[in-house]
Structures are given as C-alpha cells and as structure tokens.
Design a protein around this motif. Structure first.
Motif, short mmCIF file in Angstrom:
data_model
loop_
_atom_site.label_atom_id
_atom_site.label_comp_id
_atom_site.label_asym_id
_atom_site.label_seq_id
_atom_site.Cartn_x
_atom_site.Cartn_y
_atom_site.Cartn_z
N GLY A 141 0.84 -1.20 0.00
CA GLY A 141 0.00 0.00 0.00
C GLY A 141 0.87 1.25 0.00
N GLY A 142 0.19 2.38 -0.04
CA GLY A 142 1.02 3.58 -0.07
C GLY A 142 0.23 4.84 0.19
N GLY A 143 0.77 5.86 -0.39
CA GLY A 143 1.63 6.00 -1.53
C GLY A 143 1.11 5.25 -2.76
N THR A 144 1.98 5.14 -3.69
CA THR A 144 1.61 4.48 -4.95
C THR A 144 2.61 3.36 -5.24
N PRO A 145 2.29 2.13 -4.78
CA PRO A 145 3.24 1.03 -4.97
C PRO A 145 3.58 0.78 -6.44
N SER A 146 2.60 1.08 -7.34
CA SER A 146 2.88 0.77 -8.75
C SER A 146 3.92 1.73 -9.36
N LEU A 147 4.41 2.69 -8.56
CA LEU A 147 5.52 3.52 -9.04
C LEU A 147 6.85 2.79 -8.90
N MET A 148 6.85 1.70 -8.14
CA MET A 148 8.10 0.94 -7.95
C MET A 148 8.39 0.11 -9.18
N TYR A 149 9.64 -0.01 -9.52
CA TYR A 149 10.03 -0.87 -10.63
C TYR A 149 9.61 -2.31 -10.29
N GLY A 150 9.04 -3.00 -11.29
CA GLY A 150 8.56 -4.38 -11.08
C GLY A 150 9.65 -5.28 -10.54
N LYS A 151 10.90 -5.09 -11.03
CA LYS A 151 11.97 -6.01 -10.61
C LYS A 151 12.26 -5.85 -9.11
N TYR A 152 12.01 -4.67 -8.55
CA TYR A 152 12.25 -4.49 -7.12
C TYR A 152 11.16 -5.17 -6.29
N ILE A 153 9.93 -5.09 -6.79
CA ILE A 153 8.84 -5.77 -6.07
C ILE A 153 9.11 -7.28 -6.10
N SER A 154 9.57 -7.79 -7.23
CA SER A 154 9.80 -9.24 -7.30
C SER A 154 10.99 -9.64 -6.42
N PHE A 155 12.05 -8.82 -6.38
CA PHE A 155 13.19 -9.09 -5.50
C PHE A 155 12.72 -9.11 -4.04
N LEU A 156 11.91 -8.12 -3.70
CA LEU A 156 11.41 -8.01 -2.32
C LEU A 156 10.62 -9.25 -1.93
N LEU A 157 9.70 -9.68 -2.81
CA LEU A 157 8.89 -10.85 -2.48
C LEU A 157 9.75 -12.10 -2.34
N LYS A 158 10.74 -12.22 -3.22
CA LYS A 158 11.64 -13.39 -3.17
C LYS A 158 12.39 -13.42 -1.83
N GLU A 159 12.87 -12.29 -1.40
CA GLU A 159 13.63 -12.22 -0.15
C GLU A 159 12.72 -12.43 1.06
N ILE A 160 11.49 -11.90 0.98
CA ILE A 160 10.55 -12.08 2.11
C ILE A 160 10.27 -13.56 2.30
N ARG A 161 10.13 -14.28 1.18
CA ARG A 161 9.84 -15.72 1.26
C ARG A 161 10.93 -16.49 2.02
N LYS A 162 12.15 -15.95 2.05
CA LYS A 162 13.24 -16.62 2.78
C LYS A 162 13.10 -16.38 4.29
N LYS A 163 12.41 -15.32 4.65
CA LYS A 163 12.38 -14.93 6.07
C LYS A 163 11.12 -15.39 6.82
N VAL A 164 10.04 -15.61 6.08
CA VAL A 164 8.78 -16.05 6.72
C VAL A 164 8.15 -17.14 5.85
N TYR A 165 7.21 -17.89 6.44
CA TYR A 165 6.43 -18.83 5.62
C TYR A 165 5.26 -18.06 5.04
N ILE A 166 5.08 -18.15 3.74
CA ILE A 166 3.89 -17.50 3.15
C ILE A 166 2.93 -18.60 2.76
N SER A 167 1.74 -18.54 3.30
CA SER A 167 0.74 -19.58 3.03
C SER A 167 0.50 -19.69 1.52
N LYS A 168 0.26 -20.95 1.08
CA LYS A 168 -0.01 -21.17 -0.36
C LYS A 168 -1.23 -20.40 -0.82
N LEU A 169 -2.16 -20.21 0.12
CA LEU A 169 -3.41 -19.52 -0.23
C LEU A 169 -3.34 -18.02 0.08
N ALA A 170 -2.14 -17.55 0.35
CA ALA A 170 -2.03 -16.13 0.77
C ALA A 170 -2.58 -15.20 -0.30
#
Ligand code: SF4
Length: 382
Positions: free
Chosen positions: A69-98
């Motif tokens: 949320g924001g702000g305007t998250p869609s102003l972020m470069y897509g590659k940064y959002i994908s990097f962020l999600l990849k790294e978050i997955r290493k730190k927490v369990y994300i439910s398959k149905l999340a």
C-alpha cells in the motif's frame, strides 16, 4: 513471548506518489524523479526492517496476506517488487493460499508491469479509480483520467485477473446525484469482484482541510447518494460485508483488511507503517515505524513501541469489529483482548438499551440503528 497461534498479515508501505491528492491523509511524499538508486535502497531497508521486526519472534512465522500500500506502490520498478517478495519468502512462511495485493494507480501502470507482478505471486489488484468523470476527477485533484482508469481495468481483465478491487468515491465537491449514480454504474459494468466505495471526508492535515474546496456537498445530498448507491449495489448482485466494501461473491472479501477488522495481528514495514503483536499474556504491543524517509533508509526504523492499555483494547476491538456486517462471537472478543465479557457489561447494556446492539448467549448483533449511529455507538466504548 509471542503467541504463535495466530497467523500474521504483512503490510508494506511504499511512500511515494506523483502528486499529493488534496484529500489524502496517507503518509506519502512526492516522487521528484523515478530514481532506481533510492528505490533499491528503500527495498533493502524494507528487508532489514522486516528482519528487525521478526526478532520479536522466536520461530519463523506464517503470513496469510501481504498488502503493498502507499503512496503508490505501482511507481516501484517491477523487478524491485519481485526481488522483495523473493527475499521475504526466505524470512517467513507465506501460506499457499495467501492473498497478495498491490494498490495501483491508473496512470502508473503498464501491461508488462502487471504481468511481472502476477508472475511474482501478486494475486489481487486494487485500483484507485475514485470516479469515471473527468471533471470530478479534476475537482478531486487526481492526476489520471477516466480513460486511463478504463484502460487499466481492461489490462487487468485481459490478463484474466479475477481478484480486482475498484476504489470509488462519492461526495466529491461539485458532484451531482446523477454523477454519483453514473460513476457506480460504470464501476459495476466492469463486474469487479470487489468495490470499495467511500464518502469523501475532509481529514486533518490535508490540503482540503486548509483550503476548503468550493461546492462541498451537504448532508442531504450525501444521504441520497448513499441510499442510491446501496440500492444499485444490491440490484446488481453485490453484498455489503463492511461499511465501505461490496463483493459479488463472499470468496472475494479482502482477507488482508478482514484481519484488521477482526482485530488480528499484523506486521507493518516501511515508513510510517504500524505492527500489532499479541504476546502470550495477552499484552498487545504496537510498533510504529519512522515517517522520515531519509532516516528510514539510514536504518532508523522504529519510532516507538507502545503497549495498548486495557481501555484501548476494548475500544480498538469494537472500532474495527463494528465495521463488519456480521454477528460478533463473544469468544472472539475474549480471545482478541484477553478481557472477560463480564468486564464490559455496563457498556454493552448501554448499547443494548439504545438499540444499537442486540445479543443472545453467544453473539452480539449490530442493528441498523447501530450502523447509522456508529460514532455514537463507539463513544460508549471509549
Ligand atoms: S495517489 Fe493515493 S496515496 Fe497518493 S496522494 Fe493520492 S490518494 Fe494519497
């Protein structure tokens, strides 16, 4: 010690917008230049912030929803959002149905970006349309046009995205009853599974508060818009499950927001984000993050950690829970606050007497009068 029985939601705040909308009181700063270096630094700070927040827990936690949320998250470069999600997955369990939502603005989104988001697990899109009338969009200080909003919705539809929310507003300065009707008809025409429909309110510390807009609508027309809108939703097969939220099918209720309204636990990372964590002894703490972007990027993440007082727990539970249109299990209150029902008898009795609530052995039911006089009802619990 942390109560591990509860799954968490994760909120990620992106603090930039192209321009500050005059009615908006969300924390955001104007993006002078879309700068990769700053965005990358911010993403890395978000990850460090998450790591620090996770030190409150002894085990890896489960995340049931993520919300950009924001702000305007869609102003972020897509590659940064994908990097962020990849790294978050290493730190927490994300439910398959999340449920993983991103807020997008019609003028800061492209098809490639949407495809990229979907490929990285984002499965819900919330699009800030507000109105399909260009004159009213201008009065609202929005940068996008109705045509850009329609185009963005078509892109989502074309890519078979079913979990779409459209944000709409009524009570826009100068808006007529017919404008408001036409706006909702257009939103409904696209058959989004979720529509959030808000009345414009003049919030503190906004441009609208400082320079009152001309043509603000009076209560009489606002009431007519409200009744007309609700009727239109029901005629078109939408159910209201929350004050401002309408769905075509209950499976599309926003899981992330439901967690707030059920007074659940959540982690918030990013400038000005909040976390709410319940400890084993039912102590509830709130962690508030720094709202200075420079300081935040330099690793100064936390501004304060507060413990909710006994009375705050009661008020905040009902403040959130009364937004929903379903009955309230009394056990829910006890589980969320650690407070016995008997301890709030005098408040409940007052609400019952005023016909804001009804009750049986197990449940409380908010009445139509309770919905209409929500502020008065909430005052009982302050
Ligand atoms: S785009 Fe959204 S978050 Fe940004 S200023 Fe406008 S309403 Fe607020």
């Amino acid at each position: 010690m942390i109560n591990f029985n509860k799954n968490y939601s994760l909120y990620i705040h992106i603090p930039w917008c192209l321009k500050k909308c005059p009615y908006c009181d969300f924390f955001s700063k104007i993006l002078i230049k879309k700068n990769k270096k700053i965005q990358f630094k911010y993403i890395n700070s978000l990850l460090l912030d998450l790591e620090k927040t996770l030190t409150f827990f002894k085990k890896k936690i489960y995340i049931k929803s993520i919300f950009f949320g924001g702000g305007t998250p869609s102003l972020m470069y897509g590659k940064y959002i994908s990097f962020l999600l990849k790294e978050i997955r290493k730190k927490v369990y994300i439910s398959k149905l999340a449920e993983i939502t991103i807020e997008i603005n019609p003028n800061s989104i492209s098809e490639n970006q949407i495809i990229n988001y979907v490929n990285n697990g984002i499965n819900r899109f919330s699009i800030g349309v507000q109105s399909f009338n260009n004159r009213n969009l201008k009065n609202l200080g929005r940068l996008h046009s109705a045509e850009e909003a329609i185009n963005a919705i078509y892109i989502l539809k074309k890519n078979n995205i079913s979990n779409i929310n459209i944000d709409m507003m009524y009570g826009i300065p100068g808006q007529s009853l017919n404008d408001s009707y036409q706006d909702l008809c257009k939103a409904i025409f696209f058959k989004p599974n979720h529509i959030s429909w808000y009345q414009l309110t003049i919030e503190k510390n906004t441009i609208f508060e400082k320079y009152k807009p001309k043509n603000l609508l009076n209560d009489d027309i606002l009431w007519k818009m409200f009744l007309q809108g609700k009727k239109l939703f029901f005629q078109n097969g939408y159910f209201q499950y929350e004050i401002s939220s309408f769905v075509r099918n209950y499976k599309y209720k926003c899981k992330h927001n439901l967690n707030y309204w059920y007074f659940g636990n959540y982690l918030g990372i990013g400038c000005n984000a909040h976390s709410k964590i319940t400890l084993f002894d039912n102590k509830i703490i709130r962690i508030i993050k720094n709202n200075n972007i420079k300081q935040y990027i330099n690793g100064n993440f936390i501004t304060s950690i507060n413990t909710l007082l006994y009375q705050d727990k009661i008020f905040e539970f009902f403040l959130n829970r009364f937004r929903l249109y379903n009955k309230i299990n009394k056990k829910e209150f006890v589980k969320s606050t650690g407070i016995k029902v008997i301890n709030i008898t005098s408040m409940i009795d007052k609400a019952l007497k005023l016909n804001y609530l009804k009750e049986d052995n197990n449940f409380w039911y908010i009445t139509n009068k309770g919905h209409l006089y929500l502020n008065d009802l909430l005052e009982i619990f302050i």
